[in-house]
Structures are given as structure tokens and as C-alpha cells.
Design an enzyme around this catalytic site. Sequence first.
Site, mmCIF file in Angstrom:
data_model
loop_
_atom_site.group_PDB
_atom_site.id
_atom_site.type_symbol
_atom_site.label_atom_id
_atom_site.label_comp_id
_atom_site.label_asym_id
_atom_site.label_seq_id
_atom_site.Cartn_x
_atom_site.Cartn_y
_atom_site.Cartn_z
ATOM 1 N N HIS A 152 0.884 -1.184 0.000
ATOM 2 C CA HIS A 152 0.000 0.000 0.000
ATOM 3 C C HIS A 152 0.917 1.228 0.000
ATOM 4 O O HIS A 152 1.735 1.395 -0.914
ATOM 5 C CB HIS A 152 -0.919 -0.115 1.226
ATOM 6 C CG HIS A 152 -2.070 0.850 1.275
ATOM 7 N ND1 HIS A 152 -2.409 1.707 0.261
ATOM 8 C CD2 HIS A 152 -2.985 1.085 2.263
ATOM 9 C CE1 HIS A 152 -3.482 2.411 0.616
ATOM 10 N NE2 HIS A 152 -3.842 2.058 1.841
ATOM 11 N N ASP A 210 2.379 5.752 -6.904
ATOM 12 C CA ASP A 210 3.581 5.705 -6.066
ATOM 13 C C ASP A 210 4.884 5.764 -6.857
ATOM 14 O O ASP A 210 5.898 6.213 -6.340
ATOM 15 C CB ASP A 210 3.584 4.432 -5.213
ATOM 16 C CG ASP A 210 2.558 4.511 -4.092
ATOM 17 O OD1 ASP A 210 2.357 5.614 -3.569
ATOM 18 O OD2 ASP A 210 1.958 3.477 -3.766
ATOM 19 N N HIS A 267 -2.286 -2.270 -9.919
ATOM 20 C CA HIS A 267 -3.335 -1.716 -9.067
ATOM 21 C C HIS A 267 -4.513 -2.669 -9.028
ATOM 22 O O HIS A 267 -4.848 -3.271 -10.042
ATOM 23 C CB HIS A 267 -3.788 -0.338 -9.585
ATOM 24 C CG HIS A 267 -4.497 0.451 -8.536
ATOM 25 N ND1 HIS A 267 -5.832 0.296 -8.275
ATOM 26 C CD2 HIS A 267 -4.037 1.368 -7.651
ATOM 27 C CE1 HIS A 267 -6.167 1.095 -7.275
ATOM 28 N NE2 HIS A 267 -5.100 1.752 -6.881
HETATM 29 N N1 CMC Z 1 5.209 -6.462 -10.242
HETATM 30 C C1 CMC Z 1 5.192 -7.669 -10.834
HETATM 31 N N2 CMC Z 1 4.074 -8.362 -11.058
HETATM 32 C C2 CMC Z 1 2.928 -7.806 -10.672
HETATM 33 C C3 CMC Z 1 2.863 -6.556 -10.066
HETATM 34 C C4 CMC Z 1 4.066 -5.880 -9.855
HETATM 35 N N3 CMC Z 1 4.079 -4.697 -9.272
HETATM 36 N N4 CMC Z 1 1.578 -6.251 -9.789
HETATM 37 C C5 CMC Z 1 0.852 -7.290 -10.213
HETATM 38 N N5 CMC Z 1 1.667 -8.226 -10.740
HETATM 39 C C6 CMC Z 1 1.281 -9.495 -11.301
HETATM 40 C C7 CMC Z 1 1.065 -10.517 -10.175
HETATM 41 O O1 CMC Z 1 2.261 -11.196 -9.876
HETATM 42 C C8 CMC Z 1 0.020 -11.402 -10.774
HETATM 43 O O2 CMC Z 1 0.651 -12.257 -11.701
HETATM 44 P P1 CMC Z 1 0.166 -13.778 -11.848
HETATM 45 O O3 CMC Z 1 -1.257 -13.709 -12.296
HETATM 46 O O4 CMC Z 1 1.115 -14.343 -12.841
HETATM 47 O O5 CMC Z 1 0.300 -14.378 -10.478
HETATM 48 C C9 CMC Z 1 -0.851 -10.467 -11.571
HETATM 49 O O6 CMC Z 1 -0.020 -9.358 -11.902
HETATM 50 C C10 CMC Z 1 -2.055 -9.957 -10.791
HETATM 51 O O7 CMC Z 1 -1.590 -9.334 -9.592
HETATM 52 P P2 CMC Z 1 -2.256 -9.489 -8.166
HETATM 53 O O8 CMC Z 1 -1.194 -9.465 -7.121
HETATM 54 O O9 CMC Z 1 -3.202 -10.662 -8.142
HETATM 55 O O10 CMC Z 1 -3.119 -8.181 -8.102
HETATM 56 P P3 CMC Z 1 -3.711 -7.523 -6.804
HETATM 57 O O11 CMC Z 1 -4.894 -6.777 -7.242
HETATM 58 O O12 CMC Z 1 -3.892 -8.508 -5.706
HETATM 59 O O13 CMC Z 1 -2.535 -6.565 -6.343
HETATM 60 C C11 CMC Z 1 -1.175 -4.747 -5.975
HETATM 61 C C12 CMC Z 1 -2.516 -5.222 -6.541
HETATM 62 C C13 CMC Z 1 -1.149 -3.241 -6.015
HETATM 63 C C14 CMC Z 1 -1.071 -5.214 -4.502
HETATM 64 C C15 CMC Z 1 -0.028 -5.338 -6.810
HETATM 65 O O14 CMC Z 1 -0.109 -4.854 -8.124
HETATM 66 C C16 CMC Z 1 1.318 -5.053 -6.204
HETATM 67 O O15 CMC Z 1 1.758 -5.775 -5.299
HETATM 68 N N6 CMC Z 1 2.017 -3.988 -6.674
HETATM 69 C C17 CMC Z 1 3.285 -3.585 -6.107
HETATM 70 C C18 CMC Z 1 3.067 -2.766 -4.831
HETATM 71 C C19 CMC Z 1 2.520 -1.408 -5.138
HETATM 72 O O16 CMC Z 1 2.976 -0.710 -6.042
HETATM 73 N N7 CMC Z 1 1.533 -0.977 -4.328
HETATM 74 C C20 CMC Z 1 0.891 0.331 -4.467
HETATM 75 C C21 CMC Z 1 -0.522 0.161 -4.858
HETATM 76 S S1 CMC Z 1 -1.335 1.603 -5.480
HETATM 77 C C22 CMC Z 1 -1.212 2.901 -4.406
HETATM 78 C C23 CMC Z 1 -1.201 2.596 -2.969
HETATM 79 O O17 CMC Z 1 -2.119 1.999 -2.426
HETATM 80 O O18 CMC Z 1 -0.228 2.997 -2.336
#
Ligand code: CMC
Length: 353
Positions: free
Chosen positions: A206, A296, A245
Site C-alpha cells: 500500500h 507511487d 493496481h
Molecule cells: N510487479 C510484478 N508483477 C505484478 C505486479 C508488480 N508490481 N503487480 C501485479 N503483478 C502481477 C502478479 O504477480 C500477478 O501475476 P500472476 O497472475 O502471474 O500471479 C498479476 O499481476 C495480478 O496481480 P495481483 O497481485 O493478483 O493483483 P492484486 O490486485 O492482488 O494486487 C497490488 C494489486 C497493487 C497489490 C499489486 O499490483 C502489487 O503488489 N504492486 C506492487 C506494490 C505497489 O505498487 N503498491 C501500491 C498500490 S497503489 C497505491 C497505494 O495503495 O499505495
Amino acid sequence: MTGLAGIIAGDTAISTVGKESAGLTYRGYNITYLVDHANFESVAYLLLYNKLPAPEELNLYQKKLMSLRRLPEKLLILLKAIPQTANPMDVLRTGVSMLGILEPETPESIDKLVAILPVILLTWYQGQEVTNAQITTADYFLYGLNELRVKPSDPLFSKALDASLILYAEHEFNASTFAARITASTLSDVYSCITTAIGTLRGPLHGGANEEAMKLIQQFDEPDQVEAGIKRMLSEKKLIMGFGHRVYINGDPRSPIVKDLARQLSEKVGKQKLFAIAEIIENTMWTEKKIYPNLDFYSALVYHCIGIPTSFFTPLFVVSRITGWLAHVIEQRSNNKLIRPLANYIGPEPRQI
Ligand code: CMC
């Protein structure tokens, strides 16, 4: 279903996230319009009082916030006692908690919380109460940060920090806001709601992502190392921080705004190489994963170019998002129902020893 993805968990009239036609709006105003025509204080007013302030209302509100930048004596003593090695998010969480002990909630607490967070942060950082006569939160913060280093601030720094505070202010049922609403739904006090939210924002999935994004960008010395480096990280199943996201599928509408500021600032302070590295990370993520940067990612570069220490990136998110949290606490209280979902039990059948 994991992580409540796609579940509508309640009503809100505060913001729209991911509605394609509307983009991101706060109480009906598009964020691009707000960045161009408002400042952070007017956005805070909009979120908390449900209208954009007229010039005289804004003037009065800014004066009120300035007058509330006062720390109770015992909080000042506490902040001076917290070691410099502390995580600034813990300082904010503890500072808010202590304020709740010293000044239990009154109607004034809402504005006080908006005003006091940068004071808590900077007072701990500087080891003395930071008092300056700057009107806006962005300028108070920039001057306070530089107080002991006597570094002049630049108008572009103020503009960029103010824009970033607008963009971070509100985002519907994100994890920290939802956590604050859960606490509010038990009829707890506002300080408990905000300490809950700060703890939730702290994690790298987050708010903590902006600090991790900066560390990622700084891992690379040269732009020509980036593509291979990111591909390697992806092949090792590493998360690339500042990307992806839960709600936005076609890109985070805040990202282009903050990217443009990052470009301007990097040119201004001679950090074009860092910007080039960031752009290659973005392009590689698109080519390899079709994943966009979120707010971010380029915010990290904006803060870095302004000269803000990386450990302050997530706390700045708090300084801004407190307005959204408070708006949601008010909204939750206005039509409260205890938030208490059910769990899908997957444990053992009833058994005996
Ligand atoms: N780097 C690499 N792969 C990613 C990323 C990333 N940043 N984000 C998503 N993916 C991949 C993930 O590994 C998954 O792949 P697979 O289907 O092969 O397993 C696929 O995309 C779907 O991702 P998810 O984790 O199921 O998606 P989610 O909705 O649960 O997660 C998220 C959303 C924001 C937690 C995630 O994108 C993430 O961990 N991003 C990095 C951390 C980040 O930048 N957070 C800030 C979020 S936005 C602003 C805030 O709240 O601060």
C-alpha cells in the site's frame, strides 16, 4: 475469492475510482481539474466540508489550519524522546495516539489532525518544534524540512508537492481507508480510526510502495542496465514496486500527472538520468507484463528530486490521505452499521481430544 477483490463493500459519495467515464473524481471534481485549479487545503475542505471553498472561505480555513499547528507540551516532550532511528510512520502513529490521550476528541479534532501531522513529523525530525509562518501544508513542510539546513525552496518544489498531496488525498475503499471505516463503525474515537489507518498504510503493498519504488530506481547506475535487470527480477517472480493496481486496469489516472512533474523536476535538479531509468522501468513493465505504474512510482521520483528523504515518502502520503480518511470516518458515522463480515471456515470438523 481472495482479498475482497471486486466486492462492493458499501456506499460512498466521496470519490470515484476506476469509473472509466469519470476518471478519478473527488466529490465530482476530476483530479486533473483540482490539480490545475485548487490547492491541497481547498481539496481538504472539499473532502471534509463537501464543497470547494470560495476564496474567503479558503483564506479562513488556511488560517485555521495554521493556528492549529501547535503541539501540546507533553507531545513535544514525547517526540523529542523518540530516537532518530525510529521509522517515521511509527512516529506519526504514536504522535496521533498521544494526541488522542492529551486532547480527546471534540469537533475541532478533524481540522487539528489535518494541521498537526506535518508538525509531528518535522518536530521529531528536527528535534525541536517546527514553527514557520508558511500558509500551505506544502510550504510548511518544505521550509520545516530545510529549517536547519537553510536551503531555499523553489516554487516548482512547492507546486509539485502540493499537487502530489492533492493526488494522494483520497481513493475510495483502499485498504487504509477501509480499515479506518471499520474502526469508525465500532463507534470508536477519531484518533483510533487514524492510528488504524496509519498502520495499514505502512505496508509496502500500500503506501510503503513509494519508498520501495525509489529504492528500485536507485538500484540502477545506468539506463542501459535497466531492461535486463527488470526482466531478471520478473523471472525471479519479484514484485516491481510502484506498478499494478487492484482497481485500475487501463492505468492509474494520477500517474501521468505526477510523471510530468517528475520530468520537470528531474531537469530542474539535474537528475535526468534517474528519470530515464524510471521510464525504462515503465516501458519494460509494459512490454513484459502489460502493467502500468501507479501513483507511487513517479511520486517517489518527485519527492527525491525535491530533496525529501526516502523514509518520509510514506509519511507524506499520510499527511495527505488523512483528509480522505477523515471524510470517510465522517461518512461512516453519518449512516453507521457495524462492519462485520463472515468468514468461510476451512478448519477441521468438530472433534474431541
Ligand atoms: N510487479 C510484478 N508483477 C505484478 C505486479 C508488480 N508490481 N503487480 C501485479 N503483478 C502481477 C502478479 O504477480 C500477478 O501475476 P500472476 O497472475 O502471474 O500471479 C498479476 O499481476 C495480478 O496481480 P495481483 O497481485 O493478483 O493483483 P492484486 O490486485 O492482488 O494486487 C497490488 C494489486 C497493487 C497489490 C499489486 O499490483 C502489487 O503488489 N504492486 C506492487 C506494490 C505497489 O505498487 N503498491 C501500491 C498500490 S497503489 C497505491 C497505494 O495503495 O499505495
